[in-house]
Design a protein around this motif. Structure first.
Motif, PDB file in Angstrom:
ATOM      1  N   SER A 152       0.494 -35.026  12.325  1.00 46.66           N
ATOM      2  CA  SER A 152      -0.753 -35.642  12.748  1.00 46.66           C
ATOM      3  C   SER A 152      -0.876 -37.085  12.271  1.00 46.66           C
ATOM      4  N   ASN A 153      -1.516 -37.901  13.110  1.00 50.93           N
ATOM      5  CA  ASN A 153      -1.872 -39.263  12.704  1.00 50.93           C
ATOM      6  C   ASN A 153      -3.082 -39.242  11.784  1.00 50.93           C
ATOM      7  N   SER A 154      -3.934 -38.260  11.969  1.00 51.70           N
ATOM      8  CA  SER A 154      -5.174 -38.165  11.207  1.00 51.70           C
ATOM      9  C   SER A 154      -4.955 -37.342   9.954  1.00 51.70           C
ATOM     10  N   LEU A 155      -5.208 -37.954   8.828  1.00 51.73           N
ATOM     11  CA  LEU A 155      -5.132 -37.221   7.569  1.00 51.73           C
ATOM     12  C   LEU A 155      -6.527 -36.963   7.007  1.00 51.73           C
ATOM     13  N   GLY A 183      -4.337 -33.677  18.254  1.00 51.76           N
ATOM     14  CA  GLY A 183      -5.208 -34.332  19.220  1.00 51.76           C
ATOM     15  C   GLY A 183      -4.552 -34.484  20.582  1.00 51.76           C
ATOM     16  N   PHE A 184      -5.225 -33.977  21.614  1.00 54.62           N
ATOM     17  CA  PHE A 184      -4.741 -34.100  22.982  1.00 54.62           C
ATOM     18  C   PHE A 184      -5.891 -34.561  23.857  1.00 54.62           C
ATOM     19  N   LYS A 216       2.493 -37.984  10.681  1.00 52.31           N
ATOM     20  CA  LYS A 216       3.526 -38.395  11.632  1.00 52.31           C
ATOM     21  C   LYS A 216       4.469 -39.424  11.022  1.00 52.31           C
ATOM     22  N   PHE A 217       4.012 -40.140  10.014  1.00 53.14           N
ATOM     23  CA  PHE A 217       4.861 -41.148   9.386  1.00 53.14           C
ATOM     24  C   PHE A 217       5.715 -40.563   8.255  1.00 53.14           C
TER      25      PHE A 217
END
Length: 128
Positions: free
Chosen positions: A89-92, A63-64, A111-112
């Motif tokens: 990604s933050n979105s899974l 995402g940008f 990302k985690f």
């Protein structure tokens, strides 16, 4: 580089969140067999680097604010056909992850993810 040592895996980072970007660069650069060769905070900057810098792995976000990460995957794939493209990604969301892999991402990590998992993925994808 001393004779007999393999060339480090060349890594390009594409991430728009500055704090995460800096932390990831520090994490990668601490590894003797990895080297950050380019850093981009936006898709346009990543395109410029891809045209001028050789890289083995491009670790990127999806995402940008000013561009589509999925389209960028395809562009980087064409710019460096042998390079690996893992996504952090933050979105899974399964739909987003499926679209990323369909666009050409080699792997998607959250990302985690643990730092060792991220480094291990870069190393594994970059070595082969």
């Amino acid at each position: 580089m001393p004779e007999g040592l393999a060339r480090p895996v060349r890594v390009m980072l594409v991430e728009d969140h500055a704090a995460f970007h800096r932390a990831l660069a520090t994490l990668v650069d601490r590894e003797p067999d990895l080297a950050v060769v380019a850093q981009a905070g936006a898709p346009d900057e990543a395109r410029r680097h891809a045209a001028s810098v050789g890289f083995d792995v491009a670790v990127m976000d999806l995402g940008f604010p000013d561009g589509d990460g999925e389209a960028l995957i395809g562009e980087l794939r064409r710019a460096a056909s042998g390079a690996a493209l893992p996504i952090l990604s933050n979105s899974l969301d399964p739909t987003n992850l499926k679209r990323a892999t369909e666009a050409g991402a080699d792997e998607v990590l959250p990302k985690f993810a643990a730092p060792g998992e991220i480094i291990g993925t870069i190393r594994r994808l970059g070595s082969g």
